[in-house]
Enzyme design. Sequence first.
Site, short mmCIF file in Angstrom:
data_model
loop_
_atom_site.label_atom_id
_atom_site.label_comp_id
_atom_site.label_asym_id
_atom_site.label_seq_id
_atom_site.Cartn_x
_atom_site.Cartn_y
_atom_site.Cartn_z
N THR A 323 0.78 -1.36 -0.11
CA THR A 323 -0.10 -0.10 -0.04
C THR A 323 0.90 1.28 -0.12
OG1 THR A 323 0.04 0.08 2.36
CG2 THR A 323 -1.57 -1.36 1.34
N CYS A 324 0.11 2.33 -0.18
CA CYS A 324 0.96 3.73 -0.44
C CYS A 324 0.99 4.20 0.94
CB CYS A 324 0.25 4.52 -1.38
SG CYS A 324 0.11 3.92 -3.00
N ASP A 325 1.41 3.47 2.07
CA ASP A 325 1.45 4.22 3.27
C ASP A 325 2.76 3.84 3.72
OD1 ASP A 325 1.35 4.54 6.17
OD2 ASP A 325 -0.78 4.73 6.24
N ASN A 366 -6.64 1.76 -0.19
CA ASN A 366 -5.91 1.58 -1.44
C ASN A 366 -6.72 0.66 -2.30
OD1 ASN A 366 -2.35 2.03 -1.18
ND2 ASN A 366 -4.21 3.45 -1.05
#
Length: 376
Positions: A323-325, A366
């Site tokens: 994910t984009c975290d 996401n």
Amino acid sequence: MTDRIRDFLATRRPDGPCMVLDLDVVRDNYLTFARTLPDTRVFYAVKANPAPEVLKLLADLGSSFDTASVAEIEMALDAGAGPDRISFGNTIKKERDIARAFEIGVDLFAVDCVEEVEKIARAAPGSKVFCRVLCDGSGAEWPLSKKFGCAPEMAIDVLEHAHRLGLVAHGVSFHVGSQQRDPEMWDRALEMAAGVFHACAERGIGLGMVNLGGGFPTKYLKDVPAVEAYGQAIFGSLRRHFGNRLPETIIEPGRGMVGNAGMIQAEVVLISKKAAEDEVRWVYLDIGKFGGLAETMDEAIRYPIRTEHDHDDKAPCVLAGPTCDSADVLYEKDPYYLPVSLSIGDKVLIEATGAYTTTYSAVAFNGFPPLKSYVI
Ligand SMILES: *Cc1c(COP(=O)(O)O)cnc(C)c1O
């Protein structure tokens, strides 16, 4: 990995990350607990894995259930357990949820303060309550902090308050911390429990039950003592602190019941470096902290990971989710050794992931779907 899981993966070839859980292992675990602690009632901690098939199997085997919400109570009922086999073990409950549980027939509640006792006296009059005492959780890989429980001296007042309000002051509970690798950790807690029993008896209140909580480990990378070692240590401590007047006891295993029954199959999405001269590779899987591996928080739980290249040399990797975290990194401070020949697209097996995975996965962060679960 069990043969049944291997066959399932080979024939069904499920797409995307998934958790596959073998009920035969859960059955073995239940029978081991029942055999090893023969005079103790088992209350499976539903939160560890609430799959209906798991609850049904355990209900059929005679298990009781430790629940934390009305929804979990309903799951246990649906699995076939009567309300007399359900404990509302969360110390933090809305009064209307206590009333709903009581309406359903549940009459066993956890408390750790007089405020909660008053809610129960109003919403579930005459019920049995047990007071949770603080336990420092040392020796546990997933300690439970100070969020639950009160000092033993306060527990005496809490139970006396319950008694005065017409509730049954039933006993004491504690949790020695999840993934507790030291069987001796129950000793200090039982000493504390015996102290509360004694002080309550002096006030004319006869307690009858000690809830030994969960904490029984699953084998991840490090070895853990067998359940038998826990049974012996606990029995020895009960004798030491209660003498011949042994209380009724219950255990609430979660992780120890289902952890080793499940396995996650995941896929390598990307392997890269941050600079040409770096030694450490970054390996990104299609599952991470938000896909069910939340217990890698602070790198607390280190899962065994198998690949098809395990016979090759290994090198340190940072392991991360998709994910984009930036919090979605599994192991970085203490890098994970993976085969140098591991490639993009390879499948990896993350073992001992039957507990605290499926229900920890986010719904659609996401756009990734929740972790799929197959119970076989
Ligand atoms: C989570 C929990 C358990 C289960 O703990 P494990 O360490 O997974 O065995 C037992 N009792 C209570 C009250 C819990 O909250």
